[in-house]
Write an enzyme that holds these catalytic residues in place. Structure first.
Site, PDB file in Angstrom:
ATOM      1  N   LYS A  68      -8.667  -2.755  -7.044  1.00  0.00           N
ATOM      2  CA  LYS A  68      -9.873  -2.450  -6.259  1.00  0.00           C
ATOM      3  C   LYS A  68     -11.061  -2.262  -7.199  1.00  0.00           C
ATOM      4  O   LYS A  68     -12.154  -2.766  -6.965  1.00  0.00           O
ATOM      5  CB  LYS A  68      -9.686  -1.139  -5.478  1.00  0.00           C
ATOM      6  CG  LYS A  68      -8.829  -1.233  -4.251  1.00  0.00           C
ATOM      7  CD  LYS A  68      -8.844   0.106  -3.531  1.00  0.00           C
ATOM      8  CE  LYS A  68      -7.781   0.193  -2.472  1.00  0.00           C
ATOM      9  NZ  LYS A  68      -7.643   1.543  -1.901  1.00  0.00           N
ATOM     10  N   HIS A 113      14.160 -22.443  10.335  1.00  0.00           N
ATOM     11  CA  HIS A 113      13.681 -23.784   9.982  1.00  0.00           C
ATOM     12  C   HIS A 113      12.741 -23.712   8.784  1.00  0.00           C
ATOM     13  O   HIS A 113      11.986 -24.646   8.530  1.00  0.00           O
ATOM     14  CB  HIS A 113      13.007 -24.415  11.203  1.00  0.00           C
ATOM     15  CG  HIS A 113      13.922 -24.459  12.383  1.00  0.00           C
ATOM     16  ND1 HIS A 113      14.839 -25.480  12.577  1.00  0.00           N
ATOM     17  CD2 HIS A 113      14.123 -23.579  13.399  1.00  0.00           C
ATOM     18  CE1 HIS A 113      15.539 -25.237  13.684  1.00  0.00           C
ATOM     19  NE2 HIS A 113      15.125 -24.088  14.197  1.00  0.00           N
ATOM     20  N   GLY A 141      -1.636   6.293   5.104  1.00  0.00           N
ATOM     21  CA  GLY A 141      -2.036   5.158   5.933  1.00  0.00           C
ATOM     22  C   GLY A 141      -0.853   4.420   6.508  1.00  0.00           C
ATOM     23  O   GLY A 141      -0.822   4.087   7.693  1.00  0.00           O
ATOM     24  N   ARG A 142       0.168   4.183   5.697  1.00  0.00           N
ATOM     25  CA  ARG A 142       1.314   3.398   6.173  1.00  0.00           C
ATOM     26  C   ARG A 142       2.241   4.210   7.071  1.00  0.00           C
ATOM     27  O   ARG A 142       3.216   3.680   7.592  1.00  0.00           O
ATOM     28  CB  ARG A 142       2.074   2.816   4.980  1.00  0.00           C
ATOM     29  CG  ARG A 142       2.509   3.835   3.948  1.00  0.00           C
ATOM     30  CD  ARG A 142       2.953   3.158   2.655  1.00  0.00           C
ATOM     31  NE  ARG A 142       3.280   4.105   1.581  1.00  0.00           N
ATOM     32  CZ  ARG A 142       2.399   4.605   0.738  1.00  0.00           C
ATOM     33  NH1 ARG A 142       1.115   4.305   0.865  1.00  0.00           N
ATOM     34  NH2 ARG A 142       2.776   5.431  -0.219  1.00  0.00           N
ATOM     35  N   GLU A 167     -13.372  -3.537   2.661  1.00  0.00           N
ATOM     36  CA  GLU A 167     -13.191  -4.510   3.733  1.00  0.00           C
ATOM     37  C   GLU A 167     -13.644  -3.931   5.076  1.00  0.00           C
ATOM     38  O   GLU A 167     -14.371  -4.562   5.846  1.00  0.00           O
ATOM     39  CB  GLU A 167     -11.707  -4.909   3.843  1.00  0.00           C
ATOM     40  CG  GLU A 167     -11.137  -5.650   2.638  1.00  0.00           C
ATOM     41  CD  GLU A 167     -10.539  -4.719   1.583  1.00  0.00           C
ATOM     42  OE1 GLU A 167     -10.963  -3.548   1.490  1.00  0.00           O
ATOM     43  OE2 GLU A 167      -9.645  -5.182   0.844  1.00  0.00           O
ATOM     44  N   LYS A 181      -8.811   5.829   6.811  1.00  0.00           N
ATOM     45  CA  LYS A 181      -8.512   7.201   6.387  1.00  0.00           C
ATOM     46  C   LYS A 181      -9.554   7.668   5.370  1.00  0.00           C
ATOM     47  O   LYS A 181     -10.120   8.726   5.490  1.00  0.00           O
ATOM     48  CB  LYS A 181      -7.109   7.255   5.791  1.00  0.00           C
ATOM     49  CG  LYS A 181      -6.720   8.636   5.358  1.00  0.00           C
ATOM     50  CD  LYS A 181      -5.311   8.666   4.812  1.00  0.00           C
ATOM     51  CE  LYS A 181      -5.100   9.995   4.097  1.00  0.00           C
ATOM     52  NZ  LYS A 181      -3.791  10.085   3.455  1.00  0.00           N
ATOM     53  N   GLU A 240       4.717  -0.386  -0.448  1.00  0.00           N
ATOM     54  CA  GLU A 240       3.677   0.534  -0.932  1.00  0.00           C
ATOM     55  C   GLU A 240       4.287   1.917  -1.170  1.00  0.00           C
ATOM     56  O   GLU A 240       3.809   2.682  -1.999  1.00  0.00           O
ATOM     57  CB  GLU A 240       2.499   0.603   0.050  1.00  0.00           C
ATOM     58  CG  GLU A 240       1.203   1.050  -0.622  1.00  0.00           C
ATOM     59  CD  GLU A 240      -0.033   0.945   0.267  1.00  0.00           C
ATOM     60  OE1 GLU A 240      -0.194   1.789   1.159  1.00  0.00           O
ATOM     61  OE2 GLU A 240      -0.848   0.029   0.057  1.00  0.00           O
TER      62      GLU A 240
HETATM   63  O1  F6P Z   1      -3.920  -0.597   0.176  1.00  0.00           O
HETATM   64  C1  F6P Z   1      -4.244   0.684  -0.162  1.00  0.00           C
HETATM   65  C2  F6P Z   1      -4.591   1.515   1.024  1.00  0.00           C
HETATM   66  O2  F6P Z   1      -5.097   2.704   0.562  1.00  0.00           O
HETATM   67  C3  F6P Z   1      -3.423   1.751   1.984  1.00  0.00           C
HETATM   68  O3  F6P Z   1      -2.599   2.760   1.561  1.00  0.00           O
HETATM   69  C4  F6P Z   1      -4.142   2.041   3.255  1.00  0.00           C
HETATM   70  O4  F6P Z   1      -3.328   1.926   4.393  1.00  0.00           O
HETATM   71  C5  F6P Z   1      -5.231   0.991   3.199  1.00  0.00           C
HETATM   72  O5  F6P Z   1      -5.589   0.914   1.835  1.00  0.00           O
HETATM   73  C6  F6P Z   1      -6.448   1.299   4.022  1.00  0.00           C
HETATM   74  O6  F6P Z   1      -7.002   2.525   3.655  1.00  0.00           O
HETATM   75  P1  F6P Z   1      -8.003   3.294   4.575  1.00  0.00           P
HETATM   76  O7  F6P Z   1      -7.336   3.589   5.872  1.00  0.00           O
HETATM   77  O8  F6P Z   1      -8.349   4.529   3.821  1.00  0.00           O
HETATM   78  O9  F6P Z   1      -9.206   2.414   4.790  1.00  0.00           O
END
Ligand code: F6P
Length: 544
Positions: A498, A381, A265-266, A212, A206, A351
């Site tokens: 972060k 288990h 995002g979620r 990452e 987003k 979140e």
């Molecule tokens: O973990 C924080 C966050 O901003 C989430 O809310 C989101 O889903 C994730 O990182 C990934 O963010 P993006 O889609 O902007 O890379």
């Protein structure tokens, strides 16, 4: 929050428990699920609800929750007082209910159809997204037989859950793999054995600034090039709300799909984020998932309180955590197809509602939930011993489906039997007298029972049911968030870590810079533990 702050919060009453509910909770201390079932023969029926989706039925059994009709009624009136229905209206109307980011919350509008009550401007955004996904799927050459989705959090968990579940229902048209972590092994494994010339890379982010995802995207592009792909842009697709950042990233991206800033995002399953799902399992599969979500939206907006499944589910979570003080919740799907559900719900719920100040910045007076879980029967288990006899009560959500997806009907029946039996054991337990056997062992073998659970039993797991399940949990999370009085749609808590990670990385790499111009490593950290850990890592990584 310090204990003084917590005390002030309880006294000032931000999201605190109304006296009527506190009284009802106290009165239930002398009762039990055994008593409640014994005194009300109609309880199993009166506390369960069924949703029909056309191709399947969803049965929600709330009867093993530690509630009475009075509690449910009191929860409904508290929900009205706390503004659940007003905020729902504001969300549907596209008002900026995510006030700390000045944004509307439009994931529901993303699956709305033309005759819905969503404002026309929001429906137009949804239509753009649907068109972009459709055109991308239609224009992706058939010889591209693999898809690698790069994204993390909401840009990974929803699509991964959907693909894993859909793979149990139909053969994929393309293989879909996921890499989310900056741990290089994640991407190494995702691309292992794939032919770069036939692989589509979907970069889902987003913000398009997520460390990452961008690191994995760069490595994936290098892999395409090293594999003989002369025009990698033709195989790299981005999904983002920040197209300018795609251009600025320098990544070769041939196609950019949009996503509104107002979709968190979620909550992004209803946006273009699950493009990999449509590429892997077909547009129809994704449409069916969205249909299921929409049916639940209509139910959530239209059903009366007493029938409203997401409302009841969200209120029961809040009752268990905020009122009864059971601070963690376990989600246990008895379905290999839903193995990723707990991870998905961890982000969705924690979140969203893992906040310690309310919308006005006042401390939240009661505990917010911890969500965890695992797939059954494996979890039996592992952690079920603690669920049955541990000192903490952990309310559970069990999720299963009557029609199996594997090759053995009888084994599937055993799976479902286990799910039902676990909820039975948790609710009713067995006393030392009932357990019998050696007197010295009775106390060890007795299980206390009176441990609440909800069972979600579907007639079968279809793409629609999957969408309805996700939609139900989204709305329950919304309800729970309003009951706490928090803003469920921001996530400021993830920012500090972060920011510090970037600083620590600079320390590790010796690029922090210091006044003397000497080796800059480990100069910026301000606490002794961090300095030690950075120094130890720098020492050891030299030996790698
Ligand atoms: O973990 C924080 C966050 O901003 C989430 O809310 C989101 O889903 C994730 O990182 C990934 O963010 P993006 O889609 O902007 O890379």
């Amino acid at each position: 929050m310090c204990s003084l702050g917590r005390l002030m919060a309880v006294m000032s009453g931000a999201g605190s428990v109304p006296p009527q509910l506190a009284t009802l909770a106290r009165s239930l201390r002398t009762s039990s699920l055994r008593d409640l079932f014994a005194t009300d023969v109609g309880r199993a029926d009166s506390l369960s609800r069924t949703l029909s989706l056309g191709d399947c039925e969803l049965f929600f059994d709330f009867s093993k929750q530690l509630v009475t009709t009075q509690v449910i009624e009191a929860l409904f009136s508290t929900a009205h007082e706390r503004g659940v229905f007003d905020v729902r209206k504001q969300m549907i109307a596209g008002e900026a209910i995510n006030h700390t980011e000045g944004r509307a919350v439009t994931h529901v509008a993303m699956r709305a159809v033309s005759d819905s009550t969503a404002p026309a401007s929001l429906r137009a955004l949804a239509e753009v997204s649907r068109r972009e996904v459709r055109e991308t799927v239609q224009q992706t050459p058939a010889h591209n037989t693999h898809v690698v989705n790069l994204g993390i959090g909401g840009s990974d968990l929803g699509p991964a859950l959907l693909c894993d579940a859909l793979a149990a229902m139909r053969p994929p048209q393309r293989s879909v793999r996921f890499a989310s972590n900056i741990d290089p092994l994640d991407l190494d494994r995702a691309i292992e054995g794939l032919d770069p010339r036939h692989t589509i890379v979907v970069v889902c982010s987003k913000a398009f600034g997520t460390t990452e995802t961008l690191a994995n995207a760069r490595r994936a592009v290098a892999w395409l090039k090293a594999g003989g792909v002369s025009n990698p842009g033709a195989q790299v697709i981005a999904v983002t709300s920040q197209p300018d950042r795609v251009a600025a990233s320098g990544l070769p991206v041939g196609r950019v799909l949009s996503m509104p800033e107002s979709v968190g995002g979620r909550y992004s399953v209803s946006s273009a984020v699950p493009l990999a799902v449509a590429l892997g399992f077909g547009l129809d599969a994704l449409h069916d998932v969205h249909d299921g979500m929409r049916l639940v939206d209509e139910h959530f907006v239209g059903a009366r309180d007493a029938d409203n499944v997401p409302l009841i589910l969200g209120l029961l979570w809040w009752w268990n955590t905020a009122v009864l003080g059971h601070t963690s919740v376990a989600v246990v799907p008895y379905s290999r197809a839903l193995a990723l559900l707990p991870a998905y719900l961890q982000q969705l719920i924690m979140e969203s509602n893992g906040k310690s100040v309310d919308r006005d910045g006042r401390p939240v007076a009661v505990s917010t939930p911890v969500v965890w879980g695992g797939v059954g029967t494996n979890a039996q288990h592992a952690f079920f011993q603690m669920l049955h006899q541990g000192t903490q009560v952990v309310p559970c959500d069990f999720v299963g489906h009557s029609a199996g997806l594997g090759a053995s009907h009888s084994d599937h029946d055993t799976l479902v039997a286990n799910m039902i039996a676990q909820s039975q054991a948790l609710a009713f337990g067995v006393t030392a007298d009932e357990v019998g056997g050696a007197a010295t062992l009775r106390a060890h073998r007795a299980t206390p029972g009176n441990r609440p659970s909800t069972t979600l039993l579907f007639s079968r797991l279809t793409p629609r049911a999957l969408g309805a399940l996700i939609g139900t949990y989204e709305h329950a999370t919304f309800v729970e968030g309003v009951m706490y009085g928090v803003n469920s749609f921001d996530q400021w808590g993830v920012e500090l870590g972060k920011h510090l990670a970037a600083r620590v990385a600079a320390d590790i790499n010796g690029t922090s810079g210091d006044a003397t111009g000497a080796d800059a490593g480990a100069t910026r950290a301000t606490d002794a533990s961090t300095i030690n850990l950075v120094a130890r890592h720098r020492q050891w990584r030299n030996g790698r």
